[in-house]
Design an enzyme around this catalytic site. Sequence first.
Site, PDB file in Angstrom:
ATOM      1  N   TYR A   1     -31.920  -8.098 -31.958  1.00  0.00           N
ATOM      2  CA  TYR A   1     -33.289  -8.470 -32.167  1.00  0.00           C
ATOM      3  C   TYR A   1     -34.068  -7.322 -32.676  1.00  0.00           C
ATOM      4  O   TYR A   1     -33.824  -6.422 -32.213  1.00  0.00           O
ATOM      5  CB  TYR A   1     -33.951  -9.052 -30.939  1.00  0.00           C
ATOM      6  CG  TYR A   1     -33.670 -10.653 -30.653  1.00  0.00           C
ATOM      7  CD1 TYR A   1     -34.344 -11.361 -30.996  1.00  0.00           C
ATOM      8  CD2 TYR A   1     -32.531 -10.844 -29.722  1.00  0.00           C
ATOM      9  CE1 TYR A   1     -34.315 -12.811 -30.797  1.00  0.00           C
ATOM     10  CE2 TYR A   1     -32.108 -12.284 -29.410  1.00  0.00           C
ATOM     11  CZ  TYR A   1     -32.749 -13.413 -29.793  1.00  0.00           C
ATOM     12  OH  TYR A   1     -32.779 -14.494 -29.721  1.00  0.00           O
TER      13      TYR A   1
ATOM     14  N   ASP B   1     -37.532 -18.880 -28.957  1.00  0.00           N
ATOM     15  CA  ASP B   1     -39.001 -19.550 -28.476  1.00  0.00           C
ATOM     16  C   ASP B   1     -39.795 -19.971 -29.367  1.00  0.00           C
ATOM     17  O   ASP B   1     -39.829 -19.463 -30.838  1.00  0.00           O
ATOM     18  CB  ASP B   1     -39.569 -18.675 -27.297  1.00  0.00           C
ATOM     19  CG  ASP B   1     -38.597 -18.324 -26.267  1.00  0.00           C
ATOM     20  OD1 ASP B   1     -37.924 -19.129 -25.765  1.00  0.00           O
ATOM     21  OD2 ASP B   1     -38.875 -17.205 -25.283  1.00  0.00           O
TER      22      ASP B   1
END
Length: 260
Positions: free
Chosen positions: A110, A51
Site C-alpha cells: 500500500y 474500504d
Amino acid sequence: MRYFLKLSYNGMNFHGWQSQPNAVSVQETIEKALSTILRQPISITGAGRTDTGVHARIMFSHFDYPETIEDKKRFLLSLNRLIGKDIAIHELYPVPEDAHARFDATSRTYKYFIGFEKNPFLKELYWQSPSFLSIEKMNEAAEILKGVSDFTSFAKLHSDVKTNICDVREAYWLPLYKDKEGSDFMGTLKDGIVFTITADRFLRNMVRAIVGTLVEVGRNKISINDFKEIVDERNRCSAGTSMPPNALFLWDITYPYIHS
C-alpha cells in the site's frame, strides 16, 4: 477454467471492494458486467478488501467459467465498456483451477500520499497536511513495525478476522520526488511525501491507523517511545485516528505464477 483479472479502480464512488446490500461496490460492478458478457451468473473473489473510498492501482480477482475465452482482446474491450469509468480491467490470465486470488498472494503493498500544497486537480487522491511533518522521526517509528507481529493496536474493532498477526516486510516514508512510481503517478503534485508498506496480509483499517499514528510522531505530538508503547499495548484506543481513505492506494500484489 479459472481466470485471474488484473484491474485498477478509483474508489471514490464505491463503498469498498466487497458486495453489500444497498451500496455500490467494485466487486458487484464487475460481477454484473461479467455475467452480462458471459451470459451466466459469475462471482469473483478478490485478493483482499479495500474500504470505502480507498483506491487500487493494482488489484487481482479470480472467477470460474466452464469455457475457454478465446478472444481475450475482445473480451477485455467489452468488459471495460460495461464497467464504467471508475474501473479498468488490464489483463486476463488463465490459471490453474486451484489458483486463488486471495490465498496465493505472497505480498501486498500500500501507499499513502500526503501533500503540503493545495492541488485542486488531485484533491481526491492525497491528504493535505496543514503542518510540517518530520519524515526522519516517522521513518524511525516506521522501522519498529518490521519487528512487530501482532497489529491489534491498528486493527478495526469487532472485525471478523481470526488473527491480528501480520508480517510487515517494508515500512518507510520518502519525499514524493524520490519515489519514482509515486511521483509519476501523482503527476502535478510536487511537494509531498509518500508512505510505503508491504506485508503478507493487512487487517481492516490497519494502514490508515498506522499512518495516523505516524503522523502524530511527525507532528511531535508523541515520541518514538510512545509509538513503541502503543504497538506493544495492543489496544486500538491507544493509537492515532484513522487517516482519510482517499489518499490510500492498494499499490501492488505479487503471486508466484504471475509476472505483471
